[in-house]
Enzyme design. Structure first.
Site, short mmCIF file in Angstrom:
data_model
loop_
_atom_site.label_atom_id
_atom_site.label_comp_id
_atom_site.label_asym_id
_atom_site.label_seq_id
_atom_site.Cartn_x
_atom_site.Cartn_y
_atom_site.Cartn_z
N LYS A 8 -1.81 -1.35 -3.79
CA LYS A 8 -2.66 -0.18 -3.96
C LYS A 8 -1.75 1.03 -4.05
O LYS A 8 -0.90 1.23 -3.18
CB LYS A 8 -3.61 -0.02 -2.77
N TYR A 10 0.86 -1.19 0.00
CA TYR A 10 0.00 0.00 0.00
C TYR A 10 0.89 1.23 0.00
O TYR A 10 1.52 1.55 1.01
CB TYR A 10 -0.93 -0.04 1.22
#
Length: 299
Positions: free
Chosen positions: A167, A138
């Site tokens: 992400k 992330y």
């Protein structure tokens, strides 16, 4: 390792709390049903908008159990990890897997400014602690103060078997594209992290997005994704343009309270944020949010 399920609109689900700042089980279950009925492809427990940074570990475990139970296999539930120390991240990863998480998402350590070697070892150690579980990186430079490099992501994707996606919340479409380009040979799953760039991210090969907007307008954000994968590119772009003014109206509010404000405006009764945050007060910021939600037909 099967990673076919890692795609679509994944919602960093809001965490409803009671007056003692404990997770409200009834409202949590209702929110799980709301987002699933709204068409999301997955739920991320304790992401940034889930206020992970103020929640104790035992509450995270209780909350994850509630979400997994309520989702009941309808969509995968991922568990977000944002701790600084590698040791704590490993502990949380093992807890998540033990309680039914389909995957984990790990934010780079905040406050620190680690070297690339330190980051590589950090992520590798966490992944190897749960070797049979898919792990997503992330990247959120706006919150932690630095970005992951393309080189780091490329190494992790190729050298650690269960680091299978990420992400990217950089908001830099070139960087998102580079993450995709440099890892596409190993079927690495990149999600866009900016709701306003879901269409653009998918044009570059993203498998979907981790989208805050799915907490309070899932029908709008999933419309962008569904039309894109159906080949209706113009329809997808128009859906993106319909969503964007609502999403951008959040930026005037204190992070991350706007998502709960907007859920409440839609009648979700999601409650207040953890302190020290407070609901957005009456004034121009809230009026702008209301105006854009009305224009989009949400209220």
């Amino acid at each position: 390792m099967n990673t076919d399920f890692i795609k679509g609109v994944v919602v960093p689900i809001l965490t409803p709390i009671d007056e003692n700042e404990l997770i409200d089980e009834k409202k949590m279950r209702e929110q799980v049903d709301f987002v699933i009925n709204g068409g999301v492809s997955g739920i991320l427990a304790f992401g940034s908008n889930g206020e992970f940074y103020v929640i104790e570990e035992d509450e995270m475990e209780r909350g994850l159990k509630i979400m997994v139970d309520q989702a009941a296999g309808r969509v995968p539930v991922y568990f977000g990890i944002g701790a600084i120390s590698t040791k704590k991240c490993v502990r949380l990863a093992k807890m998540a897997v033990a309680n039914g998480a389909a995957g984990i998402s790990v934010l780079q350590p905040m406050f620190l400014k680690p070297t690339e070697t330190e980051l590589f070892e950090h992520f590798k150690t966490i992944a190897e602690a749960v070797p049979d579980t898919p792990m997503l990186l992330y990247n959120n430079p706006g919150r932690v103060g630095y970005t992951m490099s393309g080189n780091l992501v490329e190494r992790l994707a190729h050298e650690v078997k269960n680091i299978v996606g990420m992400k990217d919340t950089s908001g830099d479409i070139t960087q998102t594209s580079e993450f995709i380009r440099r890892t596409r040979d190993v079927n690495f799953k990149v999600f866009g992290g900016k709701d306003t760039l879901l269409y653009a991210s998918m044009c570059h090969g993203a498998v979907g997005g981790v989208c805050t907007a799915a907490n309070f307008m899932p029908e709008l954000i999933t419309d962008v994704y569904n039309k894109y994968v159906a080949g209706d590119l113009q329809g997808s772009l128009e859906a993106q343009f319909k969503l964007n003014p609502v999403r951008l109206s959040m930026d005037g509010a204190s992070f991350p309270v706007a998502a709960k404000d907007m859920a409440n405006l839609r009648g979700r009764e999601i409650g207040v944020p953890y302190k020290p945050n407070l609901p957005t007060p009456e004034g121009p910021v809230l009026e702008k949010i209301k105006k854009e939600m009305k224009t989009a037909g949400l209220i």
